[in-house]
Scaffold this active site. Sequence first.
Site, short mmCIF file in Angstrom:
data_model
loop_
_atom_site.label_atom_id
_atom_site.label_comp_id
_atom_site.label_asym_id
_atom_site.label_seq_id
_atom_site.Cartn_x
_atom_site.Cartn_y
_atom_site.Cartn_z
N GLU A 37 0.87 -1.16 0.00
CA GLU A 37 0.00 0.00 0.00
C GLU A 37 0.91 1.22 0.00
OE1 GLU A 37 -2.26 1.34 3.50
OE2 GLU A 37 -4.04 0.93 2.31
N ASP A 42 -4.36 11.11 8.16
CA ASP A 42 -3.10 10.57 8.66
C ASP A 42 -2.63 11.27 9.92
OD1 ASP A 42 -2.56 8.61 6.67
OD2 ASP A 42 -2.19 10.24 5.26
N TYR A 60 -10.81 -2.27 3.03
CA TYR A 60 -9.96 -1.71 4.08
C TYR A 60 -10.81 -1.57 5.34
CZ TYR A 60 -6.12 1.06 6.04
OH TYR A 60 -5.08 1.51 6.80
#
Length: 269
Positions: free
Chosen positions: A49, A60, A175
């Site tokens: 990934e 993030d 995911y």
Amino acid sequence: MDRYAKMFSRLDAENQGAFVPFVMVGDPDLAQSEAIICQLIESGADALELGIPYSDPIADGPTIQAASIRALGNKATVADCMAVIARVRAKYPDIPIGLLLYSNLVMARGIETFYEQAQNAGVDSILVADVPIREAAPFQKAADATGISQILIAPPNATEETMQKIGEYSKGYTYLLGRAGVTGAETAANIPASELIARLNKHNAAPALLGFGISTPEQVKSAIDAGAAGAISGSATVNIIAAHLGDSEKMLSELGKFVASMKSATTKG
């Protein structure tokens, strides 16, 4: 079969789950980044990934934000990153390669153009982190046109309607978020993954890879034991890069040890 399907079929036959490390392409610079990606593969990563550096990565945590800053500081462009991926693809024709990025990077080039460029570089899947499933249709259309799998996120608080849509549209893998919030190794995955995986399986979703907060072999084993098809580790991988910026040989050695230890935890049972 596509590369993800072949990978899952192979791993099932070997009674294993997948270990998928994440790194930012271009971190700390393009040449080292390419060496890092190759090291991950050589050390046993089942798939990759990869991030594309972006100035405002809202999903993030500080570790991956710092990786973006390092890459951008060394002038890594989207075209540069695609060139790195194309060289990795030429060297490793079978490993699944996924992108995890943000919609502005895609839309700046035009959705169709970006997906075509990704396809030409050898990308298998794209996850656009800031696009919810209800807004994913244009990206899904481009993915279908290029044979790329549009990866969908299954959050821990997903409604049954969302799970149903994931089951209907997911390709490659799903995911599965181990927890709410942003990425980071500092907070362990803490959602009962088995319940979420059972809900995904009920809707025939693509195989679930558990991400967010995966940093130890024990967490990988727990993910596999809960029924996940594998685990994704981002911040823990990037932390190793950040800790050895001045010593490339040590960096690659430590990344190799980390991947091998995480992969060793994927044996089922």
